[in-house]
Design an enzyme around this catalytic site. Structure first.
Site, PDB file in Angstrom:
ATOM      1  N   TYR A   6     -25.734  13.747 -38.731  1.00  0.00           N
ATOM      2  CA  TYR A   6     -24.526  12.924 -37.883  1.00  0.00           C
ATOM      3  C   TYR A   6     -24.993  11.336 -38.267  1.00  0.00           C
ATOM      4  O   TYR A   6     -26.212  10.890 -38.327  1.00  0.00           O
ATOM      5  CB  TYR A   6     -24.928  12.972 -36.603  1.00  0.00           C
ATOM      6  CG  TYR A   6     -24.189  11.978 -35.551  1.00  0.00           C
ATOM      7  CD1 TYR A   6     -22.917  11.986 -35.368  1.00  0.00           C
ATOM      8  CD2 TYR A   6     -24.943  10.816 -35.184  1.00  0.00           C
ATOM      9  CE1 TYR A   6     -22.064  11.094 -34.645  1.00  0.00           C
ATOM     10  CE2 TYR A   6     -24.239   9.869 -34.217  1.00  0.00           C
ATOM     11  CZ  TYR A   6     -23.018  10.049 -34.097  1.00  0.00           C
ATOM     12  OH  TYR A   6     -22.179   9.057 -33.230  1.00  0.00           O
ATOM     13  N   TYR A  18     -38.046 -18.364  10.788  1.00  0.00           N
ATOM     14  CA  TYR A  18     -38.315 -17.385   9.586  1.00  0.00           C
ATOM     15  C   TYR A  18     -38.052 -17.987   8.142  1.00  0.00           C
ATOM     16  O   TYR A  18     -39.144 -17.346   7.409  1.00  0.00           O
ATOM     17  CB  TYR A  18     -37.571 -16.202   9.589  1.00  0.00           C
ATOM     18  CG  TYR A  18     -37.657 -15.367  11.026  1.00  0.00           C
ATOM     19  CD1 TYR A  18     -38.710 -15.478  11.800  1.00  0.00           C
ATOM     20  CD2 TYR A  18     -36.728 -14.265  11.097  1.00  0.00           C
ATOM     21  CE1 TYR A  18     -38.978 -14.857  12.922  1.00  0.00           C
ATOM     22  CE2 TYR A  18     -37.114 -13.335  12.397  1.00  0.00           C
ATOM     23  CZ  TYR A  18     -37.964 -13.575  13.109  1.00  0.00           C
ATOM     24  OH  TYR A  18     -38.248 -12.919  14.193  1.00  0.00           O
ATOM     25  N   GLU A  23     -18.810  10.468 -24.828  1.00  0.00           N
ATOM     26  CA  GLU A  23     -19.831   9.328 -24.218  1.00  0.00           C
ATOM     27  C   GLU A  23     -19.328   9.335 -22.817  1.00  0.00           C
ATOM     28  O   GLU A  23     -18.641   8.309 -22.084  1.00  0.00           O
ATOM     29  CB  GLU A  23     -19.564   7.931 -24.866  1.00  0.00           C
ATOM     30  CG  GLU A  23     -20.061   8.262 -26.445  1.00  0.00           C
ATOM     31  CD  GLU A  23     -19.635   6.849 -27.204  1.00  0.00           C
ATOM     32  OE1 GLU A  23     -19.079   5.972 -26.689  1.00  0.00           O
ATOM     33  OE2 GLU A  23     -20.039   7.032 -28.417  1.00  0.00           O
ATOM     34  N   ARG A  69     -41.608 -19.442   7.831  1.00  0.00           N
ATOM     35  CA  ARG A  69     -42.792 -18.671   8.148  1.00  0.00           C
ATOM     36  C   ARG A  69     -42.838 -17.344   7.428  1.00  0.00           C
ATOM     37  O   ARG A  69     -43.814 -16.964   7.152  1.00  0.00           O
ATOM     38  CB  ARG A  69     -42.668 -18.241   9.667  1.00  0.00           C
ATOM     39  CG  ARG A  69     -44.108 -17.700  10.328  1.00  0.00           C
ATOM     40  CD  ARG A  69     -43.932 -17.091  11.661  1.00  0.00           C
ATOM     41  NE  ARG A  69     -42.587 -17.398  12.344  1.00  0.00           N
ATOM     42  CZ  ARG A  69     -42.349 -16.531  13.406  1.00  0.00           C
ATOM     43  NH1 ARG A  69     -42.778 -15.467  13.702  1.00  0.00           N
ATOM     44  NH2 ARG A  69     -41.433 -17.232  14.085  1.00  0.00           N
ATOM     45  N   PHE A  85     -30.231   5.273 -27.034  1.00  0.00           N
ATOM     46  CA  PHE A  85     -29.311   4.193 -27.027  1.00  0.00           C
ATOM     47  C   PHE A  85     -28.733   3.968 -25.463  1.00  0.00           C
ATOM     48  O   PHE A  85     -28.143   2.765 -25.391  1.00  0.00           O
ATOM     49  CB  PHE A  85     -28.218   4.572 -27.940  1.00  0.00           C
ATOM     50  CG  PHE A  85     -27.430   5.874 -27.578  1.00  0.00           C
ATOM     51  CD1 PHE A  85     -26.782   6.159 -26.425  1.00  0.00           C
ATOM     52  CD2 PHE A  85     -27.693   6.681 -28.376  1.00  0.00           C
ATOM     53  CE1 PHE A  85     -26.047   7.211 -26.204  1.00  0.00           C
ATOM     54  CE2 PHE A  85     -26.885   8.140 -28.261  1.00  0.00           C
ATOM     55  CZ  PHE A  85     -26.367   8.423 -27.087  1.00  0.00           C
ATOM     56  N   ASN A  92     -26.316   0.325 -33.226  1.00  0.00           N
ATOM     57  CA  ASN A  92     -26.656   1.309 -32.107  1.00  0.00           C
ATOM     58  C   ASN A  92     -27.970   1.024 -31.363  1.00  0.00           C
ATOM     59  O   ASN A  92     -28.756   1.202 -32.037  1.00  0.00           O
ATOM     60  CB  ASN A  92     -26.686   2.670 -32.626  1.00  0.00           C
ATOM     61  CG  ASN A  92     -26.553   3.786 -31.687  1.00  0.00           C
ATOM     62  OD1 ASN A  92     -26.299   3.655 -30.537  1.00  0.00           O
ATOM     63  ND2 ASN A  92     -26.272   4.963 -32.280  1.00  0.00           N
ATOM     64  N   HIS A 148     -15.607  -1.223 -34.882  1.00  0.00           N
ATOM     65  CA  HIS A 148     -16.309  -1.600 -33.415  1.00  0.00           C
ATOM     66  C   HIS A 148     -16.571  -3.135 -33.064  1.00  0.00           C
ATOM     67  O   HIS A 148     -16.666  -3.391 -31.958  1.00  0.00           O
ATOM     68  CB  HIS A 148     -17.572  -1.061 -33.669  1.00  0.00           C
ATOM     69  CG  HIS A 148     -17.509   0.683 -33.483  1.00  0.00           C
ATOM     70  ND1 HIS A 148     -16.581   1.433 -34.022  1.00  0.00           N
ATOM     71  CD2 HIS A 148     -18.424   1.553 -32.871  1.00  0.00           C
ATOM     72  CE1 HIS A 148     -16.930   2.729 -34.013  1.00  0.00           C
ATOM     73  NE2 HIS A 148     -18.066   2.930 -33.166  1.00  0.00           N
TER      74      HIS A 148
END
Length: 664
Positions: free
Chosen positions: A164, A395, A529, A398, A444, A307, A194
């Site tokens: 792959y 508060y 994905e 404190r 990834f 990646n 991409h």
């Protein structure tokens, strides 16, 4: 021979210059001649000598006088923009923006190096690399591991194995086998397709961080990158040749594909690049100007470059470093506000916090004691209300150890995750040279840094939430016993009225930004994905939250210092007086209304943490002013226990009977 790169409309033209005593007008006309020559219609220019134009440097956009000589105003390989009269700014020209970046005209090439091995980089190191304080080199062990992994990949390709991302397509196309003759094209197509991000580019500092972190991950030797390619990346980093990386477009699995593809695109000589020398220009020209050649991608190298979780993690490193800086300064600011509002230090007694021994809570209480302890640092303001009838505070004062404390603990938790991620191999498939095989996995996936940065935003926001309430108390005369909105002649003057509104607006905006992005997931890549982290947005909004927190605390610090003016001639403790003096070195007291925004910005800059190693930072900040007093206090109080008192977790001994505590 000197050569200059000239941008005219949609073209970048290299113009050689044998005689640098020629004028800028000559350079412009020579560039126009080349532009006209390349255009079938002469680019609409009928006569070069009659064309009116202006020439400006790409860096800084400074206009150049046409009668100046080239040698007087330009250096070899400089980049210039030629604008023809009547034209608008070329749409593909990305101007340099003054003030946006620390890496601009003031940039000086660093002399020191950080050695990367993929295992020891920290978030602090990464931020310093982003600031341009160091160059990069690899350790010998890292080089050895990179070479071993590459040798295995070359063997896989030579033996025509189906693996792959090496000899197949990607995502949905994982079962499509690619011929050996097209493996280079496969990797180039991957990077180009991409590179689909949108939005403003990352700043030069953040792009340097992104590039440095990708180099560090590749240096681990599990991605199959060649040593030649990795060295080219390092050379580009050391020359600050930085790709145009849009900030939007990653879903955080498979890693930060879009931004890392844009990072790789510039490195292969396509798209835009920036350097301190050139400003923005076509990547091939920026690389050429620095004596660099574009990377020629080998099998798997495109995938190895894109990646991983490096955008989430690099932005996360900046966010956690800034969060850590503002968290410790928030304690100092709150202590100053407590002084102005004449609060008590009883709530910070070490015995109280030893009964609920969260590390952050104990640390914050100790800081308050180190700044306010009346035996250690006498305070005239504290003495003025020693015998008042108030028993305890609101508060927002404190409970600072409890509220600020959990922020500190969360920052520590997030920093540990970010530092682990910084030194993690997040590629796919992973190349195991010692086993002689590649294995596909899911490193990834950005869920770890995404979740951590969502936690960070929620935690650090609380510093702003509680700060805004303290600012309200300072501005409200019924709560502070000070003039309304901290100004004389109220009505004629509005004082801090709208500064407080700004703080409230930022806190409200943070409430929306604190909604976790990592609870969302959208299936992508044709359902291959099918679960993603949305970590890119988690990182970007965490940075926005941190910036808002800094600004809200800047407003509180301004207001507290203004409150001190109404308590004069009384003085507070020595460390807090030093903080007051620092603020007054950049912002004068508020006598009557004036333009306030610059005051807020000036104090905001005082809160921005600059490491001591940053020699470009000439001033100081709030933490650096107070830290010596905090350190001295801690060293003079050695932890010990006494019978019957649970002080095992206390960082100093409990109060003795003679120790003065306010409101006794």
């Amino acid at each position: 021979m000197p050569c200059f790169t000239v941008h005219i409309r949609d073209e970048w033209l290299a113009v050689p210059c044998r005689d640098t005593t020629n004028t800028i007008r000559w350079l412009g006309q020579e560039a126009l001649k080349r532009y006209v020559k390349n255009k079938p219609d002469n680019g609409g220019i009928t006569a070069v000598k009659d064309t009116r134009f202006v020439v400006r440097r790409c860096q800084g956009l400074g206009l150049l006088d046409a009668d100046d000589t080239v040698e007087d105003v330009l250096e070899d390989n400089d980049f210039v923009e030629l604008a023809i009269e009547g034209d608008t700014m070329s749409p593909d020209f990305i101007p340099y923006e003054p003030g946006v970046s620390h890496l601009t005209a003031a940039y000086r090439e660093p002399a020191e190096y950080i050695s990367l091995d993929g295992n020891t980089l920290t978030s602090t190191d990464l931020v310093n690399l982003g600031r341009g304080l160091y160059k990069i080199k690899l350790t010998h062990e890292a080089e050895r591991k990179v070479v071993q992994a590459r040798e295995l990949l070359d063997t896989i390709v030579k033996e025509n194995k189906v693996v792959y991302g090496i000899t197949t397509g990607f995502g949905k196309f994982a079962r499509t086998v690619i011929p050996v003759s097209k493996l280079k094209e496969l990797q180039e197509n991957l990077v180009r397709s991409h590179s689909a991000g949108v939005g403003n580019p990352l700043s030069p500092e953040r792009t340097r961080m992104l590039l440095a972190l990708r180099i560090n991950v590749l240096a681990k030797g599990y991605s199959g990158i060649s040593l030649e390619t990795l060295h080219t990346m390092i050379q580009a980093f050391n020359a600050s040749c930085l790709s145009f990386v849009p900030e939007k477009g990653t879903v955080g699995a498979s890693g930060d594909l879009a931004p890392l593809s844009h990072l790789a695109l510039g490195l292969i000589g396509e798209g835009k690049m920036w350097s301190p020398k050139s400003g923005w220009a076509d990547a091939k020209y920026v690389l050429e100007a620095h004596g660099l050649k574009p990377i020629s991608l080998k099998p798997k190298e495109g995938l190895a470059l894109i990646n991983g979780t490096q955008m989430i993690t690099s932005l996360g490193a900046e966010a956690v470093e800034r969060a850590q800086a503002i968290a410790r300064q928030a304690d100092i600011i709150a202590a100053l506000t407590l002084e102005v509002l004449k609060g008590t230090t009883k709530a910070f007694d070490s015995d109280i916090h030893s009964l609920r021994p969260h590390p952050g809570q104990i640390e914050v209480a100790l800081r308050f004691r180190s700044l306010l302890d009346s035996d250690h640092h006498p305070s005239e303001i504290a003495e003025s209300h020693r015998f008042c009838d108030r028993v305890q505070d609101a508060y927002t004062m404190r409970c600072c150890p409890q509220v600020h404390g959990v922020t500190n603990d969360t920052i520590t938790f997030v920093q540990n995750i970010i530092n682990t991620e910084i030194n993690s191999a997040t590629d796919n498939p992973m190349v195991f040279a010692e086993r002689g095989e590649t294995i596909s996995g899911g490193n990834f996936h950005g869920e770890y840094p995404a979740k951590a940065l969502d936690f960070l935003a929620i935690a650090v926001h609380e510093l702003a939430s509680i700060s805004e309430r303290r600012t309200e108390r300072l501005c409200n005369p019924s709560l502070s016993e000070l003039p309304a909105f901290l100004v004389n002649e109220g009505g004629l003057n509005s004082g801090f009225m709208i500064a407080h509104c700004t703080a409230a607006a930022l806190v409200s905006e943070n409430k929306v930004l604190c909604h976790p992005s990592s609870v969302d997931s959208l299936s992508t890549s044709a359902a291959t994905e099918d679960h993603v982290s949305m970590g890119g947005w988690a990182a970007r909004k965490a940075l926005r939250v941190v910036e808002h927190v800094e600004q809200v605390l800047a407003i509180e610090l301004l207001a507290a210092c203004q409150g001190i003016e109404f308590l004069r001639p009384l003085r507070t403790t020595t460390p807090l007086e030093k903080v007051y003096d620092l603020v007054r070195s950049v912002v004068k007291p508020w006598i009557k209304d004036r333009f306030m925004s610059p005051d807020i910005e000036a104090v905001h800059r005082l809160l921005l943490d600059q490491k001591a190693s940053d020699k470009s930072f000439g001033g100081s900040n709030v933490w650096h002013v107070a830290k010596p007093y905090i350190d001295k206090y801690q060293t003079e109080y050695i932890p010990e226990s006494r019978p019957g008192s649970p002080t095992a977790f206390s960082l100093e001994p409990p109060a003795s009977p003679r120790k003065r505590v306010r409101h006794e």
